[in-house]
Design a protein around this motif. Structure first.
Motif, PDB file in Angstrom:
ATOM      1  N   MET A  53      14.831  -5.132   2.421  1.00 34.76           N
ATOM      2  CA  MET A  53      16.157  -5.716   2.207  1.00 34.76           C
ATOM      3  C   MET A  53      16.077  -7.113   1.606  1.00 34.76           C
ATOM      4  O   MET A  53      16.860  -7.461   0.720  1.00 34.76           O
ATOM      5  CB  MET A  53      16.938  -5.768   3.519  1.00 34.76           C
ATOM      6  CG  MET A  53      17.440  -4.423   3.983  1.00 34.76           C
ATOM      7  SD  MET A  53      18.637  -3.682   2.856  1.00 34.76           S
ATOM      8  CE  MET A  53      19.957  -4.867   2.928  1.00 34.76           C
ATOM      9  N   LEU A  54      15.133  -7.921   2.087  1.00 33.51           N
ATOM     10  CA  LEU A  54      15.021  -9.273   1.545  1.00 33.51           C
ATOM     11  C   LEU A  54      14.546  -9.232   0.094  1.00 33.51           C
ATOM     12  O   LEU A  54      15.030  -9.996  -0.741  1.00 33.51           O
ATOM     13  CB  LEU A  54      14.085 -10.121   2.401  1.00 33.51           C
ATOM     14  CG  LEU A  54      14.338 -11.611   2.253  1.00 33.51           C
ATOM     15  CD1 LEU A  54      15.701 -12.005   2.815  1.00 33.51           C
ATOM     16  CD2 LEU A  54      13.267 -12.416   2.929  1.00 33.51           C
ATOM     17  N   GLY A  57      17.506  -8.270  -1.929  1.00 35.17           N
ATOM     18  CA  GLY A  57      18.412  -9.420  -1.997  1.00 35.17           C
ATOM     19  C   GLY A  57      17.925 -10.459  -2.991  1.00 35.17           C
ATOM     20  O   GLY A  57      18.722 -11.003  -3.768  1.00 35.17           O
ATOM     21  N   SER A  61      20.069 -11.376  -6.291  1.00 38.50           N
ATOM     22  CA  SER A  61      20.482 -12.766  -6.497  1.00 38.50           C
ATOM     23  C   SER A  61      20.033 -13.278  -7.861  1.00 38.50           C
ATOM     24  O   SER A  61      20.787 -13.957  -8.561  1.00 38.50           O
ATOM     25  CB  SER A  61      19.912 -13.635  -5.374  1.00 38.50           C
ATOM     26  OG  SER A  61      20.377 -14.946  -5.474  1.00 38.50           O
ATOM     27  N   LEU A  69      17.952 -16.940  -3.293  1.00 40.05           N
ATOM     28  CA  LEU A  69      18.489 -16.250  -2.121  1.00 40.05           C
ATOM     29  C   LEU A  69      18.321 -17.109  -0.871  1.00 40.05           C
ATOM     30  O   LEU A  69      17.249 -17.634  -0.614  1.00 40.05           O
ATOM     31  CB  LEU A  69      17.765 -14.918  -1.916  1.00 40.05           C
ATOM     32  CG  LEU A  69      18.222 -14.109  -0.711  1.00 40.05           C
ATOM     33  CD1 LEU A  69      19.613 -13.534  -0.957  1.00 40.05           C
ATOM     34  CD2 LEU A  69      17.229 -13.010  -0.411  1.00 40.05           C
ATOM     35  N   GLN A  71      19.988 -15.905   2.321  1.00 41.62           N
ATOM     36  CA  GLN A  71      19.954 -14.954   3.426  1.00 41.62           C
ATOM     37  C   GLN A  71      20.574 -13.625   3.012  1.00 41.62           C
ATOM     38  O   GLN A  71      21.313 -13.559   2.041  1.00 41.62           O
ATOM     39  CB  GLN A  71      20.695 -15.501   4.636  1.00 41.62           C
ATOM     40  CG  GLN A  71      22.161 -15.763   4.388  1.00 41.62           C
ATOM     41  CD  GLN A  71      22.802 -16.578   5.481  1.00 41.62           C
ATOM     42  OE1 GLN A  71      22.124 -17.153   6.311  1.00 41.62           O
ATOM     43  NE2 GLN A  71      24.117 -16.631   5.490  1.00 41.62           N
ATOM     44  N   VAL A  72      20.247 -12.612   3.775  1.00 44.36           N
ATOM     45  CA  VAL A  72      20.861 -11.292   3.617  1.00 44.36           C
ATOM     46  C   VAL A  72      21.525 -10.980   4.956  1.00 44.36           C
ATOM     47  O   VAL A  72      20.901 -11.109   6.009  1.00 44.36           O
ATOM     48  CB  VAL A  72      19.805 -10.214   3.279  1.00 44.36           C
ATOM     49  CG1 VAL A  72      20.427  -8.832   3.299  1.00 44.36           C
ATOM     50  CG2 VAL A  72      19.157 -10.502   1.933  1.00 44.36           C
TER      51      VAL A  72
END
Length: 120
Positions: A53-54, A57, A61, A69, A71-72
């Motif tokens: 997920m990061l 993200g 971004s 980025l 945060q997610v």
């Protein structure tokens, strides 16, 4: 020693709010570094999902010109998952209850991520 310091930071983070259910420090390739997870929450799955997920993200971004980025945040019926970089090679993931006061959690997570980044 380092592991104990990270666990202490996670313990302090979890203790700041009854709304935080779990927290973990994970390498960007998905390996668990330190964690305080409830029984039944699979460390390997948490690590893999957080890293994926990061990474997504970060890419989103960049591709959408939103800058670096920070945060997610994932919101589900049963609560929140917040992921943020602790440094270039690690992720801090926090699982919170659905009634969580996110403003306070964001602040606490930011402080914990900075402390973790200094250790790693």
């Amino acid at each position: 020693m380092r592991s104990e310091m990270l666990t202490s930071i996670l313990s302090d983070l979890n203790g700041t709010s009854a709304e935080i259910e779990a927290s973990a420090v994970i390498s960007t390739d998905g390996l668990m570094i330190a964690a305080l997870l409830p029984a039944g929450m699979d460390e390997d799955r948490v690590g893999a999902m957080s890293a994926a997920m990061l990474s997504l993200g970060d890419r989103t971004s960049q591709e959408l010109a939103r800058g670096e980025l920070e945060q997610v945040l994932v919101k589900g019926d049963n609560g929140y998952i917040l992921m943020t970089h602790a440094n270039d090679e690690s992720v801090l993931t926090v699982v919170a209850k659905p009634n969580a006061r996110l403003g306070l959690i964001f602040l606490d997570v930011k402080r914990a991520a900075e402390a973790i980044g200094k250790i790693l």
